[in-house]
Scaffold this motif. Structure first.
Motif, short mmCIF file in Angstrom:
data_model
loop_
_atom_site.label_atom_id
_atom_site.label_comp_id
_atom_site.label_asym_id
_atom_site.label_seq_id
_atom_site.Cartn_x
_atom_site.Cartn_y
_atom_site.Cartn_z
N THR A 186 -19.23 -40.91 18.49
CA THR A 186 -19.27 -41.44 17.23
C THR A 186 -18.13 -42.94 17.85
N GLU A 187 -17.49 -42.83 18.50
CA GLU A 187 -17.06 -44.19 19.14
C GLU A 187 -17.22 -44.70 19.82
N ILE A 188 -18.18 -44.41 20.59
CA ILE A 188 -18.61 -45.05 21.43
C ILE A 188 -20.20 -46.00 20.82
N ASP A 189 -20.85 -45.41 19.83
CA ASP A 189 -21.29 -46.27 18.96
C ASP A 189 -20.62 -47.07 17.69
N GLN A 190 -19.85 -46.84 17.69
CA GLN A 190 -18.82 -47.80 16.50
C GLN A 190 -18.24 -48.71 17.80
N LEU A 191 -17.91 -48.71 19.40
CA LEU A 191 -17.01 -49.45 19.38
C LEU A 191 -16.99 -50.43 21.17
N ASN A 192 -18.93 -50.09 20.62
CA ASN A 192 -19.21 -50.10 21.70
C ASN A 192 -19.06 -49.41 23.48
N ILE A 193 -19.64 -49.56 24.80
CA ILE A 193 -19.26 -47.91 25.39
C ILE A 193 -18.20 -48.63 26.30
N PHE A 194 -18.01 -50.34 26.51
CA PHE A 194 -17.23 -51.00 27.48
C PHE A 194 -16.16 -50.75 26.25
N GLN A 195 -15.54 -51.45 25.12
CA GLN A 195 -14.67 -50.98 24.28
C GLN A 195 -14.16 -49.40 23.88
N ALA A 196 -14.47 -48.54 24.37
CA ALA A 196 -14.78 -47.33 23.63
C ALA A 196 -13.58 -47.07 25.19
N THR A 197 -14.37 -47.65 26.24
CA THR A 197 -13.55 -46.80 28.14
C THR A 197 -12.16 -48.43 27.96
N MET A 198 -12.35 -48.53 27.17
CA MET A 198 -10.66 -49.40 26.98
C MET A 198 -9.67 -48.46 26.72
N ALA A 199 -10.59 -48.56 25.37
CA ALA A 199 -9.44 -47.61 24.34
C ALA A 199 -9.47 -46.51 25.01
N GLY A 200 -10.46 -45.77 25.85
CA GLY A 200 -10.29 -44.14 26.12
C GLY A 200 -9.30 -44.20 27.61
N MET A 201 -8.87 -45.59 28.62
CA MET A 201 -7.87 -46.11 29.21
C MET A 201 -6.26 -46.06 28.48
N SER A 202 -6.14 -47.03 28.14
CA SER A 202 -5.24 -47.07 27.38
C SER A 202 -4.24 -45.54 26.87
N ARG A 203 -5.25 -44.83 25.88
CA ARG A 203 -5.12 -43.58 25.16
C ARG A 203 -3.97 -42.36 26.47
N ALA A 204 -4.91 -42.58 27.44
CA ALA A 204 -5.12 -41.85 28.17
C ALA A 204 -3.09 -41.84 29.27
N VAL A 205 -3.03 -42.94 29.85
CA VAL A 205 -1.74 -43.72 29.62
C VAL A 205 -0.74 -43.24 29.24
N ALA A 206 -1.09 -43.78 27.74
CA ALA A 206 -0.41 -43.14 26.20
C ALA A 206 -0.07 -41.86 26.57
N GLY A 207 -0.62 -41.01 26.81
CA GLY A 207 -1.05 -39.85 26.70
C GLY A 207 0.44 -38.85 27.62
N LEU A 208 0.45 -39.78 29.04
CA LEU A 208 1.07 -39.22 30.32
C LEU A 208 2.57 -38.56 29.36
N SER A 209 2.71 -37.33 29.82
CA SER A 209 3.91 -36.91 30.29
C SER A 209 5.39 -38.03 30.33
N LEU A 210 4.84 -38.55 31.38
CA LEU A 210 5.82 -39.30 31.94
C LEU A 210 5.08 -40.44 31.76
N ILE A 211 6.73 -41.60 31.66
CA ILE A 211 6.10 -42.78 31.20
C ILE A 211 5.67 -43.82 32.78
N ALA A 212 4.97 -44.32 32.63
CA ALA A 212 4.21 -45.24 33.87
C ALA A 212 4.37 -46.46 34.00
#
Length: 198
Positions: free
Chosen positions: A73-99
């Protein structure tokens, strides 16, 4: 201990940008310099058995890791590139340590990274932290696609993992798209436009 050793570098990579079905999975990993992991490499260069063997080692030895699945659903709403970029931001933000910095495989940086970022082309073969992220993302996505085979039998998801193979195209023609097919991707969209919905 020098300052560089104290810096938390997050390696970030994705799996599943090219398939016609299933999520794109992104992982971020901060490795522990005191606990190096042998055998890290670009996940595409490793056998499935090697990736599966490295997965628990990365989880056990990394200082922090986070895995994010961006839905169809997110891929179709955002497009695959933007969905990937959003996922990368979420993954870094979700780390238990601050990068302190995120090293991203590829040539583009997400806009909403919670820390400075560096795009590294071919980084999954050059930087161990990106290799580790590549492996976590790939193994997680493959496991999701194998599970999807049970939910949507007949498509062969366990074998082709949603990629556009001849067997997948044949199943699409025979069965029509399922709920996990990316409607924004041309082969699926064309089929839907032809009125072959479900």
């Amino acid at each position: 201990m020098n300052r560089k050793a104290l810096r938390h570098i997050a390696g970030v990579d994705e799996a599943g940008r090219g398939p016609l079905a299933g999520p794109v999975v992104v992982a971020a990993v901060i490795l522990d310099p005191k606990r190096p992991i042998d055998g890290l490499d670009d996940s595409k260069k490793l056998t499935e058995a090697k990736r599966e063997a490295l997965y628990p080692l990365i989880v056990a030895n990394a200082l922090a890791h986070c895995i994010v699945a961006m839905s169809v659903t997110e891929i179709d709403q955002l497009n695959i590139f933007q969905a990937t970029m959003a996922g990368m931001s979420r993954a870094v933000a979700g780390l238990s340590l601050i990068a302190h910095e995120a090293w991203i495989d590829g040539n583009a940086l997400p806009k909403n990274l919670p820390c400075p970022g560096r795009a590294i082309v071919g980084g999954d073969a050059l930087e161990p932290a990106i290799s580790a992220a590549s492996i976590l993302a790939k193994v997680t996505r493959d496991r999701l696609m194998v599970a999807m085979e049970t939910q949507y039998p007949g498509y062969g998801f366990a074998a082709h993992k949603g990629y556009p193979t001849p067997a997948h195209f044949e199943a699409l023609q025979r069965l029509g798209p399922c709920a996990e097919h990316r409607r924004s991707f041309a082969p699926v969209k064309i089929m839907l436009d032809q009125g072959q919905l479900f």
